[in-house]
Design an enzyme around this catalytic site. Structure first.
Site, mmCIF file in Angstrom:
data_model
loop_
_atom_site.group_PDB
_atom_site.id
_atom_site.type_symbol
_atom_site.label_atom_id
_atom_site.label_comp_id
_atom_site.label_asym_id
_atom_site.label_seq_id
_atom_site.Cartn_x
_atom_site.Cartn_y
_atom_site.Cartn_z
ATOM 1 N N GLU A 58 -7.569 9.880 -0.295
ATOM 2 C CA GLU A 58 -6.594 10.960 -0.498
ATOM 3 C C GLU A 58 -6.918 12.186 0.341
ATOM 4 O OE1 GLU A 58 -4.186 9.860 -1.898
ATOM 5 O OE2 GLU A 58 -4.621 8.748 -3.740
ATOM 6 N N GLY B 154 -1.741 0.012 1.161
ATOM 7 C CA GLY B 154 -3.044 -0.661 1.086
ATOM 8 C C GLY B 154 -4.186 0.149 1.651
ATOM 9 N N MET C 159 2.481 5.533 0.913
ATOM 10 C CA MET C 159 2.030 5.035 -0.379
ATOM 11 C C MET C 159 2.279 3.530 -0.453
ATOM 12 S SD MET C 159 3.168 8.112 -2.838
ATOM 13 C CE MET C 159 2.452 7.336 -4.257
HETATM 14 P P1 ADP Z 1 -2.276 3.012 -0.984
HETATM 15 O O1 ADP Z 1 -3.685 3.488 -1.221
HETATM 16 O O2 ADP Z 1 -1.911 2.948 0.460
HETATM 17 O O3 ADP Z 1 -1.256 3.781 -1.781
HETATM 18 P P2 ADP Z 1 -3.132 0.707 -2.474
HETATM 19 O O4 ADP Z 1 -4.307 0.163 -1.715
HETATM 20 O O5 ADP Z 1 -3.430 1.523 -3.690
HETATM 21 O O6 ADP Z 1 -2.182 1.492 -1.471
HETATM 22 O O7 ADP Z 1 -2.204 -0.476 -2.966
HETATM 23 C C1 ADP Z 1 -1.757 -1.513 -2.135
HETATM 24 C C2 ADP Z 1 -1.118 -2.559 -3.030
HETATM 25 O O8 ADP Z 1 0.082 -2.040 -3.580
HETATM 26 C C3 ADP Z 1 -0.678 -3.815 -2.346
HETATM 27 O O9 ADP Z 1 -1.725 -4.731 -2.146
HETATM 28 C C4 ADP Z 1 0.349 -4.355 -3.324
HETATM 29 O O10 ADP Z 1 -0.306 -5.085 -4.332
HETATM 30 C C5 ADP Z 1 0.917 -3.112 -3.983
HETATM 31 N N1 ADP Z 1 2.288 -2.739 -3.606
HETATM 32 C C6 ADP Z 1 3.176 -2.171 -4.442
HETATM 33 N N2 ADP Z 1 4.322 -1.874 -3.814
HETATM 34 C C7 ADP Z 1 4.177 -2.269 -2.522
HETATM 35 C C8 ADP Z 1 5.016 -2.227 -1.364
HETATM 36 N N3 ADP Z 1 6.254 -1.702 -1.407
HETATM 37 N N4 ADP Z 1 4.533 -2.696 -0.204
HETATM 38 C C9 ADP Z 1 3.290 -3.225 -0.150
HETATM 39 N N5 ADP Z 1 2.455 -3.302 -1.213
HETATM 40 C C10 ADP Z 1 2.876 -2.825 -2.393
HETATM 41 MG MG MG Z 2 -4.447 5.112 -2.279
#
Ligand code: ADP
Ligand code: MG
Ligand code: ZN
Length: 197
Positions: free
Chosen positions: A92, A23, A20
């Site tokens: 997802e 990105g 999670m």
């Molecule tokens: P995922 O789909 O992998 O959960 P997202 O694309 O929704 O990730 O979100 C990525 C964004 O989350 C990053 O660009 C940053 O702004 C934010 N973010 C929050 N916490 C973190 C973290 N611990 N490490 C990196 N990015 C983070």
């Molecule tokens: Mg996501």
């Protein structure tokens, strides 16, 4: 026959995996937007993980969003497919059952570009749902890492930080944080799988 670095006139599967906040959704959105700029027809699907919630877009933690179609199972992707679609995005993917693998294979075999994003590990650090199989059959694999919220190292795992696991948790920030392998602790959490944005 000329050697070429990228596929041409055939379909393929790209997987973007990681914990999670790494990105994955951001990267999926970036790739799909670029395909749309190239005037390729794009369709995006996501699993219906909460039927009470009419969730018609994919949203990244930094608030990027794209319209998406929620589907109850992977075969619905085939049913809902527009014949003009050239690029299929799936977010997802870990929440789909194993049918998502032959579905993605079938799309790629038909000549479509399939971009799949999903958690490769659950909150215990174990392979999540169909992701290992998707990683095995994909032509292109991107492993995204987040930043460990404890020590700042690259983070490959999702730490559950709430004990109240009995409820569906849709707001991800309060319930999980990215951790590296040293800071990730398993065993104290309630036995549920993570639910995400
Ligand atoms: P995922 O789909 O992998 O959960 P997202 O694309 O929704 O990730 O979100 C990525 C964004 O989350 C990053 O660009 C940053 O702004 C934010 N973010 C929050 N916490 C973190 C973290 N611990 N490490 C990196 N990015 C983070
Ligand atoms: Mg996501
Ligand atoms: Zn750490």
């Amino acid at each position: 026959m000329a050697v070429q670095a990228l596929p041409r006139d055939i379909g393929w599967i790209e997987v973007v995996c990681g914990p999670m906040f790494s990105g994955k959704t951001e990267e999926l959105i970036r790739r799909l937007r670029r395909a749309a700029y190239a005037r390729q027809q794009v369709q995006i699907f996501k699993p219906k993980i909460d039927t009470r919630y009419a969730d018609i877009e994919i949203v990244s933690h930094n608030k990027e969003r794209l319209a998406a179609r929620p589907v109850g199972n992977a075969d619905e992707i085939l049913e809902q497919l527009d014949p003009r679609t050239a690029v299929v995005g799936v977010d997802e993917a870990q929440f789909f059952d194993h049918r998502v693998v032959p579905v993605c294979q079938q799309l790629a075999d038909r000549g479509l570009r399939v971009i799949v994003a999903g958690l490769d590990q659950d909150y215990r650090g174990l392979p999540f749902g169909p992701m290992p199989e998707l990683l095995a059959v994909a032509e292109f694999v991107t492993k995204a890492l987040a930043i460990c919220m404890v020590c700042g190292n690259p983070a490959g795992r999702s730490q559950r930080i709430v004990r109240d696991g009995g409820q569906v948790v849709l707001g991800a920030e309060e319930a999980y944080e990215a951790r590296c392998r040293r800071c990730h602790k398993v065993g104290e959490e309630p036995p549920q799988q993570p639910r995400l944005l």
